[in-house]
Design an enzyme around this catalytic site. Structure first.
Site, short mmCIF file in Angstrom:
data_model
loop_
_atom_site.label_atom_id
_atom_site.label_comp_id
_atom_site.label_asym_id
_atom_site.label_seq_id
_atom_site.Cartn_x
_atom_site.Cartn_y
_atom_site.Cartn_z
N ASP A 47 0.86 -1.20 0.00
CA ASP A 47 0.00 0.00 0.00
C ASP A 47 0.89 1.24 0.00
OD1 ASP A 47 -2.12 2.01 0.62
OD2 ASP A 47 -3.32 0.27 1.17
N GLU A 139 -21.79 -1.83 -7.00
CA GLU A 139 -22.19 -0.76 -7.92
C GLU A 139 -22.22 -1.21 -9.37
OE1 GLU A 139 -21.05 3.23 -7.77
OE2 GLU A 139 -21.30 3.40 -5.61
N ARG A 180 -20.86 9.83 -12.23
CA ARG A 180 -20.93 8.91 -11.09
C ARG A 180 -20.58 7.48 -11.49
NH1 ARG A 180 -23.29 7.49 -6.08
NH2 ARG A 180 -23.00 5.25 -5.88
N TYR A 183 -16.85 4.88 -12.00
CA TYR A 183 -16.33 3.82 -11.11
C TYR A 183 -16.95 2.47 -11.46
CZ TYR A 183 -16.20 1.40 -6.46
OH TYR A 183 -16.05 0.52 -5.42
N TRP A 213 -20.02 -2.59 3.08
CA TRP A 213 -19.38 -3.10 4.29
C TRP A 213 -19.03 -1.89 5.16
CZ3 TRP A 213 -15.20 -7.21 2.47
CH2 TRP A 213 -15.82 -8.13 1.61
N ARG A 233 -17.26 8.16 2.67
CA ARG A 233 -18.54 7.49 2.47
C ARG A 233 -19.47 7.76 3.65
NH1 ARG A 233 -15.61 2.02 0.44
NH2 ARG A 233 -14.04 2.87 1.85
N VAL A 251 -28.74 13.60 1.31
CA VAL A 251 -28.63 13.95 -0.11
C VAL A 251 -29.95 13.60 -0.81
CG1 VAL A 251 -27.43 13.37 -2.25
CG2 VAL A 251 -26.13 13.64 -0.12
N ASP A 335 -27.35 8.15 -8.50
CA ASP A 335 -27.34 7.25 -7.35
C ASP A 335 -27.93 5.89 -7.69
OD1 ASP A 335 -26.79 6.53 -4.78
OD2 ASP A 335 -28.13 7.98 -3.83
N ARG A 339 -30.26 -1.67 -3.12
CA ARG A 339 -29.24 -2.72 -3.29
C ARG A 339 -29.49 -3.89 -2.36
NH1 ARG A 339 -23.89 0.98 -2.66
NH2 ARG A 339 -23.91 1.89 -4.75
N1 LIG Z 1 -15.97 -0.87 1.79
C1 LIG Z 1 -16.93 -1.30 0.99
O1 LIG Z 1 -18.04 -1.52 1.42
C2 LIG Z 1 -16.66 -1.60 -0.45
C3 LIG Z 1 -17.78 -1.76 -1.24
C4 LIG Z 1 -17.63 -2.07 -2.58
C5 LIG Z 1 -16.38 -2.26 -3.10
N2 LIG Z 1 -15.29 -2.12 -2.32
C6 LIG Z 1 -13.99 -2.35 -2.95
O2 LIG Z 1 -13.11 -2.99 -2.03
C7 LIG Z 1 -11.79 -2.49 -2.18
C8 LIG Z 1 -11.26 -1.96 -0.85
O3 LIG Z 1 -12.14 -0.99 -0.35
P1 LIG Z 1 -11.90 -0.21 1.05
O4 LIG Z 1 -13.25 0.14 1.54
O5 LIG Z 1 -10.98 -0.98 1.89
O6 LIG Z 1 -11.19 1.11 0.49
P2 LIG Z 1 -9.93 1.92 1.06
O7 LIG Z 1 -9.85 3.17 0.27
O8 LIG Z 1 -10.00 2.01 2.53
O9 LIG Z 1 -8.71 0.97 0.66
C9 LIG Z 1 -8.07 0.97 -0.58
C10 LIG Z 1 -6.58 0.96 -0.33
O10 LIG Z 1 -5.90 0.86 -1.58
C11 LIG Z 1 -4.76 1.69 -1.55
N3 LIG Z 1 -4.39 2.06 -2.92
C12 LIG Z 1 -5.15 2.74 -3.81
N4 LIG Z 1 -4.45 2.93 -4.94
C13 LIG Z 1 -3.24 2.36 -4.76
C14 LIG Z 1 -2.09 2.24 -5.57
N5 LIG Z 1 -2.05 2.78 -6.79
N6 LIG Z 1 -1.01 1.60 -5.08
C15 LIG Z 1 -1.03 1.08 -3.83
N7 LIG Z 1 -2.10 1.15 -3.00
C16 LIG Z 1 -3.19 1.79 -3.47
C17 LIG Z 1 -5.19 2.91 -0.74
O11 LIG Z 1 -4.08 3.61 -0.21
C18 LIG Z 1 -6.07 2.27 0.34
O12 LIG Z 1 -5.34 2.00 1.50
C19 LIG Z 1 -11.87 -1.46 -3.31
O13 LIG Z 1 -11.52 -2.07 -4.51
C20 LIG Z 1 -13.32 -1.06 -3.35
O14 LIG Z 1 -13.71 -0.63 -4.63
C21 LIG Z 1 -15.40 -1.76 -1.00
O1 LIG Z 2 -20.04 0.42 -0.26
C1 LIG Z 2 -20.38 -0.08 -1.32
O2 LIG Z 2 -20.94 -1.16 -1.42
C2 LIG Z 2 -20.12 0.67 -2.61
O3 LIG Z 2 -20.95 1.78 -2.60
C3 LIG Z 2 -20.47 3.03 -2.26
O4 LIG Z 2 -21.45 3.87 -2.82
P1 LIG Z 2 -22.61 4.46 -1.95
O5 LIG Z 2 -23.31 3.42 -1.15
O6 LIG Z 2 -23.48 5.27 -2.85
O7 LIG Z 2 -21.74 5.45 -1.06
P2 LIG Z 2 -21.96 6.13 0.34
O8 LIG Z 2 -21.04 7.29 0.40
O9 LIG Z 2 -21.80 5.14 1.42
O10 LIG Z 2 -23.44 6.73 0.26
C4 LIG Z 2 -24.60 6.01 0.55
C5 LIG Z 2 -25.81 6.91 0.35
O11 LIG Z 2 -25.81 7.94 1.34
C6 LIG Z 2 -25.96 9.22 0.73
N1 LIG Z 2 -25.22 10.21 1.59
C7 LIG Z 2 -23.87 10.13 1.72
C8 LIG Z 2 -23.21 11.01 2.57
C9 LIG Z 2 -23.94 11.99 3.29
O12 LIG Z 2 -23.40 12.82 4.08
N2 LIG Z 2 -25.28 12.03 3.13
C10 LIG Z 2 -25.95 11.17 2.30
O13 LIG Z 2 -27.19 11.27 2.19
C11 LIG Z 2 -25.46 9.05 -0.68
O14 LIG Z 2 -26.01 10.02 -1.54
C12 LIG Z 2 -25.91 7.63 -0.99
O15 LIG Z 2 -27.26 7.66 -1.39
C13 LIG Z 2 -19.13 3.34 -2.89
O16 LIG Z 2 -19.26 3.55 -4.26
C14 LIG Z 2 -18.14 2.26 -2.76
O17 LIG Z 2 -17.34 2.37 -1.63
C15 LIG Z 2 -18.65 0.88 -2.85
O18 LIG Z 2 -18.30 0.38 -4.12
#
Ligand SMILES: NC(=O)c1ccc[n+]([C@@H]2O[C@H](COP(=O)([O-])OP(=O)(O)OC[C@H]3O[C@@H](n4cnc5c(N)ncnc54)[C@H](O)[C@@H]3O)[C@@H](O)[C@H]2O)c1
Ligand SMILES: O=C(O)[C@H]1O[C@H](OP(=O)(O)OP(=O)(O)OC[C@H]2O[C@@H](n3ccc(=O)[nH]c3=O)[C@H](O)[C@@H]2O)[C@H](O)[C@@H](O)[C@@H]1O
Length: 387
Positions: A47, A139, A180, A183, A213, A233, A251, A335, A339
């Site tokens: 990372d 998404e 939007r 991604y 998550w 988020r 929002v 949006d 889901r």
């Molecule tokens: N958290 C969720 O609910 C959620 C939902 C849907 C998808 N995802 C996917 O899961 C993965 C991880 O998500 P997260 O929530 O842990 O996000 P996060 O942003 O906390 O973690 C991503 C990590 O990747 C590292 N990174 C990004 N670009 C890099 C690069 N070029 N080189 C090295 N490191 C790099 C960042 O520094 C960060 O620590 C992502 O691919 C995300 O799209 C997460």
């Molecule tokens: O977590 C996931 O499964 C995926 O969805 C997220 O997308 P989204 O759920 O839209 O992102 P959030 O920022 O968590 O927003 C959730 C909802 O809350 C709303 N929101 C967000 C922030 C806020 O202050 N107020 C508010 O109403 C957004 O408009 C959206 O409708 C992100 O795209 C990714 O991290 C991931 O791929």
């Protein structure tokens, strides 16, 4: 410990080396924690940052010292990447830009990060016959079919029009000017590429589609451990509002629906994928909690109640305010309406089910947020403004 661990088919699990890219992020930090505390596996943790896994790296006296090695590198331009993938049995790619505030304001960075930067990872795994677990997103489903039906259509009640199934549901995005979807579209294309590498070149892969998550260490609190103007988020946005005693911003009325799953439940599913390759290879898995559905407005209300309980502070007189998406995210935001993950495939292959209710996961997460940030926020708010 190692000798007694069995896979789902009753075979002993052999210790492996995992190259985890993006290990310093939210999901990576929980996965590293789980692998260190409960398994004999080794982790090469890649990372740009390591703040969220520092507690696993130091001091040298930790019981798992020697099983986790941090490599600070940016996969965009670092020749060490292929060597590290070759040293491991399995690569897990988590690296991505994944905060919605970036998708419409930094679409190029978003597309590069989620598609172009992942290409060498897929290529090195394929060429070196290494297994890959790639993190995609829920998404990729985009909007539901239901959202296009007339408001009074009885079909809206039929789950066939809204439950999201890996092998059946279409991917429905908005127009190109709705940036939007940059991604989701990049994630979809990398999924298709990985799938094609599997079909044409025999790449052993698993694709994970996380459904919101959430838990401790997610994103950052603006002005404390991230930029003051940054927009994380929703969990971190609402936590920040609660910590600062300001109204939670809804929002476009907070009508969108989400299902939230506790990070610790979701990590159990990832561990099952890691340790049961025969059951996980070639599959795309939804990982979410269909029982934890709320509108964003309901989430705000529940978080306000839980925070009052865990902090002992009184509730705000005006707990929420409405903001337009244009004001909050800027031009090009759109949006996902709803889901709900279908759980058939992950149930059949890995026997996994989420356990934690939304109330319980918010209680443990907001307890963490309060303990970690309340003092720092108080101090930062007490500082006189400099002119
Ligand atoms: N958290 C969720 O609910 C959620 C939902 C849907 C998808 N995802 C996917 O899961 C993965 C991880 O998500 P997260 O929530 O842990 O996000 P996060 O942003 O906390 O973690 C991503 C990590 O990747 C590292 N990174 C990004 N670009 C890099 C690069 N070029 N080189 C090295 N490191 C790099 C960042 O520094 C960060 O620590 C992502 O691919 C995300 O799209 C997460
Ligand atoms: O977590 C996931 O499964 C995926 O969805 C997220 O997308 P989204 O759920 O839209 O992102 P959030 O920022 O968590 O927003 C959730 C909802 O809350 C709303 N929101 C967000 C922030 C806020 O202050 N107020 C508010 O109403 C957004 O408009 C959206 O409708 C992100 O795209 C990714 O991290 C991931 O791929």
């Amino acid at each position: 410990m190692a000798a007694s661990r069995m896979d789902l088919d009753g075979r002993p699990i052999k210790p492996i080396t995992i190259c985890m890219i993006g290990a310093g992020g939210f999901i990576g930090s929980h996965l590293c924690e789980k692998l260190m505390s409960e398994t004999p596996h080794k982790v090469l943790a890649l990372d740009v940052y390591n703040d969220k896994i520092k507690h696993l790296l130091e001091p040298d006296s930790l019981p798992w010292a020697g099983r986790i090695q941090f490599h600070r590198l940016n996969i965009k331009h670092d020749s060490r990447l292929e060597g590290l993938i070759k040293m491991a049995d399995l690569t897990i790619n988590l690296a991505a830009i994944c905060t919605p505030a970036d998708y419409n304001t930094r679409p190029l960075d978003t597309i590069y990060s989620n598609f172009i930067d992942a290409l060498p990872v897929v290529k090195y795994c394929s060429e070196n016959n290494k297994r890959l677990i790639h993190f995609s997103t829920c998404e990729v489903y985009g909007k539901t079919i239901q959202s296009f039906l007339p408001k009074d259509s009885p079909l809206r009640q039929d789950p066939a029009y809204y439950v999201l199934k890996e092998d059946v549901s279409p991917c429905i995005f908005g127009s190109i000017e709705k940036q939007r979807w940059s991604y989701a579209c990049a994630k979809q294309l990398i999924e298709r590429l990985i799938y094609a590498e599997g079909a044409e070149n025999g790449l052993e892969f698993t694709i994970v589609r996380p459904f919101n998550w959430i838990g401790p260490r997610m994103d950052f609190i603006p002005g404390i451990d991230g930029p003051s103007e940054g927009v994380p988020r929703v969990l971190a946005c609402f936590s920040n509002n609660l910590l600062r005693r300001e109204p939670l911003k809804l929002v476009d009325g907070g009508q969108s629906q989400r299902t939230f799953v506790y990070i610790k439940d979701a990590i159990e599913a990832v561990l099952l994928m890691i340790e049961n390759p025969g059951r996980a290879n070639g599959h795309i898995f939804n990982v979410g909690n269909p029982n934890n559905e709320v509108t964003v407005r309901q989430l705000a209300e529940m978080m306000t109640k839980v925070y009052t309980k865990v902090s002992g502070e009184s509730a705000l007189e005006t707990p929420t305010i409405d903001v337009s998406s244009k004001e909050f995210y800027g031009e090009g935001y759109d949006d996902s309406d709803k889901r709900i993950p279908d759980m058939t495939i992950i149930n059949k292959q890995l026997g996994w089910n989420p356990k934690t209710s939304l109330w319980d996961l918010l209680e443990s997460t907001l307890t963490y947020q309060h303990r970690t940030y309340a003092e720092a926020i108080k101090k930062s708010m007490a500082k006189p403004t400099s002119y």
